[in-house]
Design a protein around this motif. Structure first.
Motif, PDB file in Angstrom:
ATOM      1  N   ALA A 133     104.521  64.384  68.002  1.00  0.00           N
ATOM      2  CA  ALA A 133     105.396  63.406  68.640  1.00  0.00           C
ATOM      3  C   ALA A 133     105.836  63.821  70.042  1.00  0.00           C
ATOM      4  N   ASP A 134     105.894  65.124  70.308  1.00  0.00           N
ATOM      5  CA  ASP A 134     106.332  65.577  71.637  1.00  0.00           C
ATOM      6  C   ASP A 134     105.204  65.614  72.663  1.00  0.00           C
ATOM      7  N   GLY A 135     104.017  65.158  72.274  1.00  0.00           N
ATOM      8  CA  GLY A 135     102.879  65.119  73.189  1.00  0.00           C
ATOM      9  C   GLY A 135     101.961  66.323  73.096  1.00  0.00           C
ATOM     10  N   SER A 136     102.345  67.337  72.358  1.00  0.00           N
ATOM     11  CA  SER A 136     101.481  68.502  72.183  1.00  0.00           C
ATOM     12  C   SER A 136     100.493  68.232  71.047  1.00  0.00           C
ATOM     13  N   HIS A 137      99.595  69.185  70.830  1.00  0.00           N
ATOM     14  CA  HIS A 137      98.592  69.041  69.774  1.00  0.00           C
ATOM     15  C   HIS A 137      98.604  70.274  68.885  1.00  0.00           C
ATOM     16  N   ALA A 138      98.332  70.063  67.624  1.00  0.00           N
ATOM     17  CA  ALA A 138      98.185  71.155  66.665  1.00  0.00           C
ATOM     18  C   ALA A 138      96.764  71.114  66.141  1.00  0.00           C
ATOM     19  N   TYR A 139      96.263  72.281  65.730  1.00  0.00           N
ATOM     20  CA  TYR A 139      94.888  72.383  65.260  1.00  0.00           C
ATOM     21  C   TYR A 139      94.851  73.226  63.997  1.00  0.00           C
ATOM     22  N   GLN A 140      93.965  72.843  63.080  1.00  0.00           N
ATOM     23  CA  GLN A 140      93.792  73.568  61.828  1.00  0.00           C
ATOM     24  C   GLN A 140      92.306  73.615  61.514  1.00  0.00           C
ATOM     25  N   ALA A 141      91.809  74.788  61.169  1.00  0.00           N
ATOM     26  CA  ALA A 141      90.420  74.932  60.743  1.00  0.00           C
ATOM     27  C   ALA A 141      90.349  74.653  59.252  1.00  0.00           C
ATOM     28  N   LYS A 142      89.312  73.916  58.849  1.00  0.00           N
ATOM     29  CA  LYS A 142      89.113  73.590  57.432  1.00  0.00           C
ATOM     30  C   LYS A 142      87.641  73.742  57.087  1.00  0.00           C
ATOM     31  N   CYS A 143      87.368  73.871  55.807  1.00  0.00           N
ATOM     32  CA  CYS A 143      85.989  73.992  55.337  1.00  0.00           C
ATOM     33  C   CYS A 143      85.826  73.223  54.037  1.00  0.00           C
ATOM     34  N   SER A 144      84.631  72.713  53.822  1.00  0.00           N
ATOM     35  CA  SER A 144      84.360  71.970  52.593  1.00  0.00           C
ATOM     36  C   SER A 144      84.416  72.855  51.351  1.00  0.00           C
TER      37      SER A 144
END
Length: 62
Positions: free
Chosen positions: A24-35
């Motif tokens: 919401a504040d304009g920043s971005h978050a990232y998360q690595a995922k795997c099947s």
């Protein structure tokens, strides 16, 4: 490496990716995922670090 859930990663059949989230504040978050069920912590504005973590998991399964 950081990550959760011990898995039985199989490089031939599993795929890993980076999931982006817009905050919401304009920043971005990232998360690595795997099947295979593995996933990392959520990191704010650290896209390259998360991409490197995803690649490490894809290469080593850890």
């Amino acid at each position: 490496m950081f990550g959760f859930k011990r898995t039985n990663h199989k490089a031939a059949t599993d795929s890993a990716w980076v999931q982006p989230y817009a905050l919401a504040d304009g920043s971005h978050a990232y998360q690595a995922k795997c099947s295979c069920g593995w996933f990392s912590d959520l990191y704010i504005d650290e896209q390259q670090f998360v991409q490197d973590m995803r690649q490490h998991h894809a290469d080593t399964g850890t």
